[in-house]
Motif scaffolding. Structure first.
Motif, PDB file in Angstrom:
ATOM      1  N   UNK A 293       0.862  -1.283   0.200  1.00 39.50           N
ATOM      2  CA  UNK A 293       0.000   0.053  -0.009  1.00 39.50           C
ATOM      3  C   UNK A 293       0.975   1.186  -0.003  1.00 39.50           C
ATOM      4  N   UNK A 294       2.057   1.348   0.505  1.00 39.40           N
ATOM      5  CA  UNK A 294       2.925   2.307   0.681  1.00 39.40           C
ATOM      6  C   UNK A 294       3.353   2.848  -0.651  1.00 39.40           C
ATOM      7  N   UNK A 295       3.323   4.084  -0.857  1.00 40.68           N
ATOM      8  CA  UNK A 295       3.961   4.705  -2.056  1.00 40.68           C
ATOM      9  C   UNK A 295       4.252   6.269  -1.703  1.00 40.68           C
ATOM     10  N   UNK A 296       5.670   6.457  -1.677  1.00 42.34           N
ATOM     11  CA  UNK A 296       6.119   7.903  -1.084  1.00 42.34           C
ATOM     12  C   UNK A 296       5.225   8.850  -1.832  1.00 42.34           C
ATOM     13  N   UNK A 297       4.894   9.131  -2.852  1.00 46.32           N
ATOM     14  CA  UNK A 297       4.135  10.047  -3.396  1.00 46.32           C
ATOM     15  C   UNK A 297       2.799  10.243  -2.747  1.00 46.32           C
ATOM     16  N   UNK A 298       2.005   8.922  -2.166  1.00 45.14           N
ATOM     17  CA  UNK A 298       0.927   8.913  -1.543  1.00 45.14           C
ATOM     18  C   UNK A 298       0.903   9.079  -0.076  1.00 45.14           C
ATOM     19  N   UNK A 299       2.200   8.918   0.367  1.00 39.08           N
ATOM     20  CA  UNK A 299       2.128   8.931   1.927  1.00 39.08           C
ATOM     21  C   UNK A 299       1.755   7.801   2.389  1.00 39.08           C
ATOM     22  N   UNK A 300       2.050   7.642   3.939  1.00 38.43           N
ATOM     23  CA  UNK A 300       1.494   6.451   4.586  1.00 38.43           C
ATOM     24  C   UNK A 300       0.176   6.191   4.635  1.00 38.43           C
TER      25      UNK A 300
END
Ligand SMILES: Cc1cc2nc3c(=O)[nH]c(=O)nc-3n(C[C@H](O)[C@H](O)[C@H](O)COP(=O)(O)O)c2cc1C
Ligand code: SF4
Ligand code: FES
Lengths: 770, 429, 155
Positions: A34-41
Motif C-alpha cells: 500500500x505504501x507509495x512515497x508520493x501518496x504517503x503512509x
C-alpha cells in the motif's frame, strides 16, 4: 536529522522519514503494497512489518517515523512469520490465476510469496467471487479478485490527481475497487494505476494477454509526445512496441505518464505509416528515391548555390539527428538556412529556463496562456503535488480563457486575446514605473487599458509577481512578445524566476542543441524565401508544415514556387500534392537518441525495435546524398549532446533579449475571436489505441454561446467562417471559455487556414447523427 | 441495593423530560460547575477522581483532557454513543431514558475542556435514542443551557446530534471522526491523536456516553466521594450490562471491585435452576473468557486483567453449561468479519477465514488440524492490524481454544455438534 | 430529485457546515422517505452536496443501514448477536423466513417486508431483539414471529 540503526547499519535521515524509506536508503528492501512515497503512509496492507527495539509489537515500517537511537530489524523469525501471515491472508481470496495474468513475473504478490512463502495453501473454504476484467475505461481493466485493496489506485486518483473516478465500494472483505455504474474514468491520468497496482488487479487493456515477461524486452525511453518528456519504459515483443510504462527516477520523477503518452505508442504501426518511398506520387525503391533526391540536391547546389536549399526539422527527431542534418546542411550543401517546424512563435532563452525542481519549491505559479492539464499533463500532476504539500500555493492564470481548474484552483486574469503580454507589462509598471526596461515596454501603449482588467487587478498582479519568493512561470509561447516581458520580469525580481516553456515540438531544445534555429522568424524567413524563389529546394524532416505552421497560405505559396519539396517522416503529410519525394523515416523506439525536454534536460531513449519497411535512419539518407554531392561525411567522432559541466541539463548561456516597445493590440470588434490553444490529444502522431478517447468535440465555447448558436446544452458541430474559409469543428461547452471566444486546439485539421481576426459561427449543416 | 447515580431513570419516572430532570436536581451540577469552578479546576477534579473512560479502554479521563494543546485553536468534544460492542447496552439506556444527564455532563465537560462545539455520535440503529437526544438538546437550548453565553457565564457551546448508519468500527474514535466528517468509517493513522488533530483537524476529546454521565454526580458530590467507591486504581461506579443465561438480564450500576459472582447472582438473579456457569465474557465480545473458577474476580480494571481478561465496555455475557462453545465462538467471530472495515489485510481476511473454519467445525465438517489453523491465523492477526478491531476478534476465540479444546475436538470426532448446532435452548425459556 | 431535497440539503449543510458532515444526515433524511437510495438518488445527493457521485457511492456502500436496493414497506431487522442467539433469534429468523417465504436479505414479492440480520442491537437484556423500521421491538420469542409482523410501531 535523526540517527538510527537498521539491521546493524547506522543511518542519518531527516526527521519525519518513515522507516521504510530510511531502510531503502541503506538498500534494505522492506516489502510493501500500500505504501507509495508520493501518496504517503496508509498502513493498510501490513506487509512491511519490522521489529523495533522497545516496541511490544511488530511495527509497520511505512507508518512508523524514525526516532533518535531507534534500532530496527527487518529480518528475523518474528518478522518473517508476520509477513508470511499477511501474504497468506492476501492469497486466501486471491484467484491464483498467475498463468493467465499479465502481471505474472512483474507482480509483488508473486515476488514476496516466493521470498516469504507460504509454500502451500491451508485455506479450504470457498473464495469470494468478484468482477474479473471489468472496464475502468477504454484503457484500464480491473480484476477485483486479484486486488489486495492497497488503495494505491483509489488514493492516486482521488487525492493525488483530484479526480476521484475510482472508488472503494462496500465494506470489509466485500470491498472492491470500481467505478460508478461502469461510467468510464475520463481523467488524463488513469493509466498510472496500472503501474501503481502492485498486483495484477489493474491491467492495461491494449496490453491484455499480449506478452509474458520472458518474451518481452523492456528498454528505457522517453515519451515523445510533448515537451515534458516523461521518463518511460518501452516494452517490445517480436519487433513491435506493445506497451509503455512509467519509469521512476529516484528523488526526481515518480514515473507518472498521461494517458496520451502511455497508450499512444502504436503510432509506428498506424495504417498511414510510410513504408515505401514515393517520388512524384509513385512508389519506388528506397535506393532510387534516395538517389533521385540526391540528384535534385546536386543540381540545385550547382545551379543556385548552397543557400538555395533550406532544411527544416520537426516531428520526433532526436537531438543527434538534428546534429547530423546540420552537419549535412553546412558541410555538404553549404547552407545556413535551418529551422525548426513550429506552431508557436514564442522563444524562451535557455538562461530563463527552470526545472521541475522549481515547482517543488514554488509558492506562486503563473500560467501564461497554458492550462497544464491539457497541454503538458504531467506538469499538472507536479503542480497538484506541490499544492498538496503546500496548500497555500497561489496559482494565477493569465490568458484569453480561464486556466486554473477545480483540481488546481487559483485566480484567473482573463485578457482579451493577444493581450497577455500587455497586461503583464502594465502590472509590472504598477510596481516599478521608473524601471528603464519597463518604460520601454509600455512606451507605445499610451493610455491603452486592457479590456476587462481593472486597475486594482493590475496592481495586485504586479505585487504578486514581484513579491513571490518562489515564482514559477509556465508559458505557452503563443504571444511572442511575452518573451521580452518575461526577460524584464526576471530582471526586476530579486529572486530567481524559473520559467518553463510548455510549447512544442517536444524536442525543440534538442534540435536547437543540434544546431537548428528555434526562432520562429527563421522558419518564416525560409518559407518567405521559398515563396520568393530564393530557396529552390526544401528538405523537411518529420514535419507537416501545411498543418503545423500557423499561416497555411505562406506554406502553400512556398510549396507552389519551390523546385523540390522533399519530405521525410513517419506518415505522409495530410496534403502531399506539392511534395516531390516522400521518404519513410525511422522514428521513436526505432533509433537510439537524445531528447531535451522543457526543463532543458537531456534524456536518452533507447531503440527497441527495427524500423519497418523502407524506413531508415536520417544518417542513411544523408550519407547517400553526401556521396552524390561528392563530399562524403565523416561520422567517426561521435557527437555527444551532453555537456561535461552541466550534466544532464543544457549548459546555461548568457541571454540577449532585445527589449522593444509593445504594440497596442488591435481592438477587437464584436464577433467571435478565435483562440488557439493546446490539447495533448490533438498533438503528436495519431494512434489507433487512442481513438476512443480522442475528443470528438475538441473545440470549446461558453455554454451561453452554445445556447445562442442553437446547440443547446450538448456538444455539437459548428461551422467557423472567415471570409471564404469555412471549417467544421466539434465543440464542447466549457464555462472556462469567455463569451465571445472560440477555443480550438492546435492540431485540429485545417485550423491554420483561419487567420487572426474575427470569425463567424453557425450550426454545422449536416449534423452528424451517429 | 445501592442508590443509583447514573441509572436514575430506574428510580424517577419521566426523567427524560427536562422538567422532571430539573425537579430531581438536574442541571444543578452544571450551575455549580459554572459558579464555583474554573475550567482547570474541573480538569483537576476529574484527574483526582481517577475516572477512567467507560468506552472500553479505561483510559484516565482527566489525563486525556490534559493532552489538549494550549494553542488557541477551538476545541471539540465528541461523545461516543455508537455502542455496538456485542453484549453492551448501557449507553442506549442512558441516552434513551435520561438524555439530560448526558447533556448536563457534556456541558460540564465542554466547560472543563473549553470546547465550544460538541457532537454526540449516535449509533445509526438508535432511532429512538437519536430522537430523544435531539428533543432533549432542543429543550436544553430553550432553557439557555446551550448556545451562546450560557446563563451569562460567557461560556458558549453548540451541541449537535449526528447519526451513524450501521458500522461497529465507527465506535473506534478515529473512525468515528472520519464518519462524522462524512466519510467512510476507516480508522485513521495515529499519531496524530485526536487531542492534537481530531475532528476537522482541530483538538478533540472523544469520550464515551457513560464516562460523560459521571460528570454531574462528580461535580455534585466531589472527587472524594468518587474515590470512596471502587478500588484505588479503579475508583467509582460502572454500569455493567448483563445478558445471556441469567434470570434478570439488565444494566446494573456497581461500585468497581464488586465480584463477578455478586453481579451475576445478586444483581442479575443468578442462573436458571440447575444450571452452572460454563464461562463468562465479562467486558463485551472483544475480551477473553473468564472460567467458573474465576467468578470471585473483582470487577475492576486491574483484577480482571490479572485474571486474563478485560473489563472493556462492561458487557457481561453469561454462558451456562448448555451453551456450545464452538457455536458461541463462531457467532462472535462472525460479528467481526461482518464489521471489519476492510482497510487492513489481517483483519479483513483473517476474520473471514476464521469464520469459515468455525462454521465448518460447528456443522461437524471440521478436521483435526483446524484448531491449529485457527490458532495460527489468530496469531497472524494478533498485534498486526491497523486498529484494535482485529485483536478484538480474537479474545473469545483464543481463550475458547485454550479452555474448551475438548469441545472443538468433539465436533471433529463426532462430525456434528454434540449440542445440536443450536444456541437456543428451549428448556430455558 | 424531489423539490424538497434542496431545502433538506441546505438545512443539513447549515447544521453541519464543515467537511462533508452534512452528507450522512441528508442521506438519512431522504432514505427515511424513499426507503432506499437508488443510483439516481445517489447522483442527486452528490449534486446537492457538490460531491462526486463516486464519493457518495463509496460512503453509502460502507454503512449497512443505507439501502442500495429497494426495500419493503417494513424493514425488519432480527438481531443475530450472541445474546439474542442464546435466546432463540436464529429460530425466530427461521420462522420469519418460513412465514414470509423469503430468505434473510430479501424482500417479499408484494413489497411488504424486507428481512435483514442485525448485529448486536445493544438491547441484549430483551433478547431476542428485533427492529421494525429501526424501532426496537423485543423480546420476540421465536413462536411470536407472526405477531411481530403486525406489531404497531410509531411512524
Ligand atoms: C473497534 C472498536 C469499537 C469501539 N466501540 C466503542 C463504542 O461503541 N463506544 C465507545 O464509547 N467506545 C468505543 N471504542 C473505544 C473508543 O475508541 C474510545 O476509546 C472511547 O470512545 C473513548 O472514550 P472513553 O475514554 O470515555 O472510554 C471502540 C474501540 C474500538 C477499537
Ligand atoms: S486495484 Fe491494485 S492498486 Fe488498486 S487497491 Fe487493488 S491492488 Fe491496490
Ligand atoms: S506498506 Fe506498510 S502497511 Fe502497507
Amino acid at each position: 536529522m535523526i540517527r538510527l540503526t537498521i539491521d546493524g547499519q547506522e543511518i542519518t535521515v531527516p526527521e519525519g522519514t518513515m522507516i521504510v524509506d530510511a531502510a531503502a536508503k541503506l538498500g534494505v528492501d522492506v516489502p510493501i503494497y500500500c505504501y507509495h512515497q508520493a501518496l504517503g503512509p496508509l498502513g493498510a496492507c501490513r506487509m512491511c512489518l519490522v521489529e523495533v527495539e522497545k516496541m511490544p509489537k511488530l511495527a509497520t515500517a511505512c507508518t512508523t517515523a524514525v526516532s533518535e537511537g531507534m534500532v530496527v530489524r527487518s529480518k528475523g523469525p518474528a518478522v518473517d512469520k508476520g509477513r508470511r501471515g499477511v501474504l497468506e491472508f492476501l492469497l486466501i481470496n486471491h484467484p491464483l490465476d498467475c498463468p493467465v495474468c499479465d502481471k505474472g513475473g512483474e507482480c509483488y504478490l508473486q515476488d514476496y510469496t516466493f521470498e516469504y512463502g507460504p509454500g502451500g495453501g491451508r485455506f479450504q473454504e470457498p473464495k469470494i467471487q468478484k468482477v474479473k476484467d471489468g472496464p475502468i475505461n477504454e484503457f484500464v481493466l480491473v480484476d477485483q479478485e486479484r486486488c489486495v485493496l492497497c488503495q494505491r489506485c483509489v488514493r492516486f486518483m482521488g487525492e493525488y490527481v483530484g479526480e476521484g473516478q475510482l472508488l472503494l465500494e462496500g465494506r470489509g472483505v466485500e470491498t472492491v475497487v470500481t467505478t460508478v455504474d461502469q461510467v468510464p474514468a475520463t481523467s488524463q491520468f488513469t493509466g498510472n494505476v496500472i503501474d501503481l497496482c502492485p498486483v495484477g488487479a489493474l491491467l492495461s487493456a491494449p496490453y491484455h494477454h499480449k506478452g509474458r515477461p520472458w518474451n518481452i524486452e523492456r528498454e528505457e525511453s522517453v515519451c515523445p509526445h510533448c515537451p515534458v518528456g516523461c521518463t518511460s519504459k518501452v516494452t517490445a515483443r517480436e519487433g513491435h512496441v506493445i506497451r509503455m510504462e512509467g519509469r521512476p527516477i529516484p528523488d526526481r520523477e515518480w514515473g507518472w505518464l498521461c494517458d496520451r503518452g502511455r497508450f499512444g505508442y502504436d503510432f509506428g504501426y498506424h495504417p498511414e505509416r510510410l513504408l515505401a518511398s514515393r517520388v512524384q506520387g509513385n512508389e519506388t525503391s528506397a535506393a532510387l528515391a534516395t538517389r533521385q533526391v540526391g540528384e535534385w540536391l546536386k543540381t540545385t547546389v550547382e545551379q543556385h548555390g548552397g543557400s538555395s536549399v533550406g532544411v527544416i526539422v520537426g516531428g520526433m527527431h532526436t537531438t543527434e539527428e538534428a546534429y547530423q542534418l546540420k552537419r549535412f546542411a553546412t558541410e555538404v550543401i553549404g547552407t545556413e538556412k535551418l529551422a525548426i517546424s513550429r506552431s508557436e512563435a514564442g522563444y524562451l532563452p535557455r538562461a530563463l529556463n527552470g526545472t521541475f525542481e522549481d515547482i517543488k519549491k514554488a509558492d506562486t505559479v503563473l500560467l501564461l496562456g497554458t492550462d497544464p492539464y491539457d497541454a503538458v499533463p504531467v506538469v499538472h500532476l507536479k503542480l497538484r503535488e506541490r499544492l498538496l504539500r503546500y496548500p497555500a500555493l497561489k496559482v494565477i492564470g493569465i490568458g484569453p480563457t480561464a486556466l486554473t481548474r477545480d483540481t488546481l484552483p487559483g485566480q484567473d486574469v482573463i485578457t482579451a486575446p493577444e493581450q497577455s503580454a500587455v497586461v503583464m507589462a502594465l502590472a509590472m509598471a504598477t510596481q516599478r514605473p521608473d524601471d528603464a526596461q519597463v518604460k520601454t515596454l509600455i512606451h507605445d501603449l499610451g493610455s491603452f487599458r486592457p479590456q476587462g482588467v481593472l486597475p486594482e487587478m493590475l496592481t495586485q498582479l504586479g505585487a504578486q509577481l514581484l513579491r513571490a519568493d518562489h515564482l514559477v512561470c509556465l508559458w505557452d509561447g503563443l504571444e511572442p512578445a511575452m518573451g521580452m516581458v518575461l526577460a524584464v520580469l526576471a530582471d526586476l525580481r530579486e529572486k530567481p524566476t524559473p520559467m518553463l516553456p510548455t510549447f512544442g515540438p517536444g524536442n525543440w531544445r534538442g534540435w536547437e542543441r543540434g544546431g537548428f534555429s528555434a526562432h520562429f522568424e527563421d522558419l518564416t524567413r525560409i518559407l518567405e524565401e521559398a515563396r520568393d524563389g530564393v530557396i529552390k529546394t526544401l528538405l523537411v524532416f518529420g514535419a507537416d508544415l501545411l498543418e503545423e505552421y500557423p499561416d497555411r497560405s505562406l506554406v502553400q505559396a512556398a510549396f507552389e514556387r519551390l523546385d523540390h519539396v522533399v519530405v521525410e517522416g513517419l506518415r505522409p503529410p495530410v496534403d502531399s500534392t506539392q511534395v516531390d519525394a516522400l521518404l519513410p523515416g525511422a522514428g521513436w523506439a526505432e533509433v537510439y537518441g537524445t531528447y531535451i525536454n522543457m526543463e532543458a534536460r537531456l534524456q536518452v531513449a533507447m531503440a527497441s525495435v527495427q524500423p519497418p519497411g523502407q524506413a531508415r535512419p536520417v544518417k542513411t539518407y544523408l550519407n547517400t546524398w553526401a556521396h552524390i554531392l561528392g563530399r562524403p561525411l565523416n561520422w567517426e567522432e561521435d557527437w555527444d549532446p551532453f555537456d561535461d559541466d552541466s550534466g544532464d541539463l543544457l549548459p546555461i548561456e548568457t541571454r540577449h533579449v532585445e527589449i522593444e516597445p509593445l504594440t497596442t493590440p488591435p481592438t477587437t470588434d464584436a464577433g467571435m475571436t478565435l483562440v488557439i490553444g493546446s490539447l495533448i490529444w490533438e498533438k503528436g502522431e495519431p494512434s489507433e489505441i487512442l481513438l476512443p478517447r480522442v475528443p470528438e468535440f475538441p473545440g470549446r465555447i461558453n455554454p451561453q454561446e452554445a445556447e445562442e448558436l442553437g446547440l443547446g446544452t450538448e456538444p455539437g458541430r459548428i461551422s467557423v467562417s472567415q471570409g471564404d474559409t469555412h471549417l467544421v469543428v466539434g465543440v464542447s461547452l466549457d464555462s472556462r471559455i469567455p463569451v465571445g471566444v472560440l477555443w480550438i486546439p492546435q492540431g485540429v485539421l485545417g485550423v491554420n487556414r483561419l487567420g487572426k481576426g474575427p470569425v463567424q459561427l453557425s450550426l454545422a449543416k449536416e449534423e452528424v447523427t451517429a | 441495593m445501592t442508590q443509583h447515580y447514573l441509572l436514575r431513570n430506574l428510580d424517577v419516572e419521566g426523567i427524560d423530560r427536562i422538567d422532571v430532570y430539573e425537579a430531581n436536581g438536574g442541571y444543578a451540577a452544571m450551575k455549580e460547575a459554572f459558579k464555583t469552578f474554573k475550567p482547570e479546576e474541573l480538569v483537576a477534579m476529574v484527574k483526582k477522581s481517577g475516572l477512567r473512560g467507560r468506552g472500553g479502554a479505561g483510559f484516565p479521563t482527566g489525563m486525556k483532557w490534559g493532552f489538549l494543546p494550549n494553542d488557541g485553536r477551538s476545541r471539540y468534544l465528541v461523545v461516543n454513543s455508537d455502542e455496538a460492542e456485542p453484549g453492551t447496552f448501557k449507553d442506549r439506556e442512558l441516552i434513551e431514558e435520561n438524555p439530560h444527564q448526558l447533556i448536563e455532563g457534556i456541558i460540564i465537560s465542554s466547560y472543563a475542556t473549553q470546547a465550544s462545539e460538541a457532537y454526540i455520535y449516535c449509533r445509526g440503529e438508535f432511532r429512538r435514542g437519536a430522537e430523544q437526544l435531539k428533543r432533549a438538546v432542543q429543550e436544553a437550548y430553550d432553557h439557555g443551557y446551550l448556545g451562546a453565553n450560557i446563563l451569562g457565564t460567557g461560556f458558549s457551546l453548540e451541541l449537535k446530534v449526528y447519526r451513524g448508519a450501521g458500522a461497529y468500527i465507527c465506535g473506534e474514535e478515529s473512525a468515528l471522526l472520519e464518519s462524522l466528517e462524512g466519510k467512510r468509517g476507516n480508522p485513521r493513522l495515529k499519531p496524530p491523536f485526536p487531542a492534537v488533530a481530531g475532528l476537522y483537524g482541530g483538538p478533540t476529546v472523544v469520550n464515551n456516553v457513560e464516562t460523560i454521565c459521571n460528570l454531574p454526580p462528580l461535580v455534585t458530590y466531589g472527587a472524594d466521594w468518587y474515590t470512596s467507591m471502587g478500588t484505588e486504581k479503579s475508583p467509582g461506579l460502572k454500569i455493567m450490562s448483563v445478558s445471556g443465561r441469567v434470570q434478570r438480564p439488565g444494566n446494573y450500576e456497581i461500585p468497581l471491585g464488586t465480584p463477578l459472582r455478586s453481579l451475576i447472582e445478586d444483581y442479575a438473579g443468578g442462573l436458571l435452576p440447575g444450571r452452572t456457569v460454563k464461562a463468562v465474557i465479562p467486558g463485551g465480545s472483544s475480551v477473553p473468557l473468564l472460567m467458573p473458577d474465576q467468578l470471585d474476580t473483582p470487577l475492576d480494571y486491574e483484577s480482571i486483567v490479572k485474571a486474563g481478561s478485560m473489563l472493556g465496555s462492561g458487557g457481561c455475557i453469561v454462558l451456562d453449561d448448555q451453551v456450545c462453545m464452538v457455536g458461541a465462538t463462531a457467532r462472535l467471530v462472525k460479528f467481526y468479519r461482518e464489521e471489519s472495515c476492510g482497510k487492513c489485510t489481517p483483519c479483513r481476511e483473517g476474520t473471514y477465514w476464521m469464520t469459515d473454519v468455525l462454521d465448518r467445525l460447528e456443522m461437524g465438517m471440521g478436521e483435526a488440524h483446524d484448531m491449529e489453523i485457527l490458532a495460527d491465523v489468530a496469531d497472524n492477526i494478533a498485534g498486526k492490524c491497523f486498529c484494535p478491531l482485529g485483536d478484538a476478534s480474537l479474545g473469545v476465540l483464543v481463550s475458547a481454544l485454550k479452555h474448551f479444546r475438548h469441545e472443538f475436538e468433539a465436533h471433529v470426532a463426532e462430525h456434528t455438534c454434540p449440542m445440536g448446532a443450536r444456541l437456543y435452548d428451549t428448556v430455558n425459556h | 430529485m424531489k423539490p424538497e431535497w434542496k431545502e433538506w440539503a441546505s438545512q443539513a449543510k447549515a447544521e453541519f457546515p464543515r467537511a462533508n458532515s452534512a452528507l450522512m444526515p441528508l442521506m438519512h433524511r431522504i432514505q427515511l422517505v424513499e426507503g432506499w437510495l437508488s443510483d439516481q438518488t445517489i447522483q442527486d445527493i452528490a449534486d446537492l452536496m457538490g460531491l462526486t457521485v463516486q464519493y457518495v457511492e463509496s460512503v453509502a456502500s460502507f454503512y449497512s443501514l443505507f439501502h442500495r436496493e429497494p426495500v419493503g414497506k417494513r424493514v425488519i431487522h432480527v438481531c443475530v448477536g450472541l445474546s439474542c442467539a442464546l435466546a432463540g433469534s436464529d429460530e425466530l429468523m427461521h420462522n420469519l423466513e418460513q412465514r414470509l417465504n423469503i430468505k434473510e436479505g430479501q424482500t417479499t414479492a408484494d413489497g411488504a417486508y424486507t428481512l435483514l440480520e442485525a448485529e448486536c442491537l445493544a438491547a441484549c437484556d430483551k433478547a431476542p431483539m428485533t427492529q421494525i423500521d429501526l424501532h426496537f421491538v423485543g423480546p420476540v420469542r421465536p413462536e411470536e414471529a407472526e405477531t411481530l409482523l403486525t406489531k404497531e410501531v410509531p411512524s
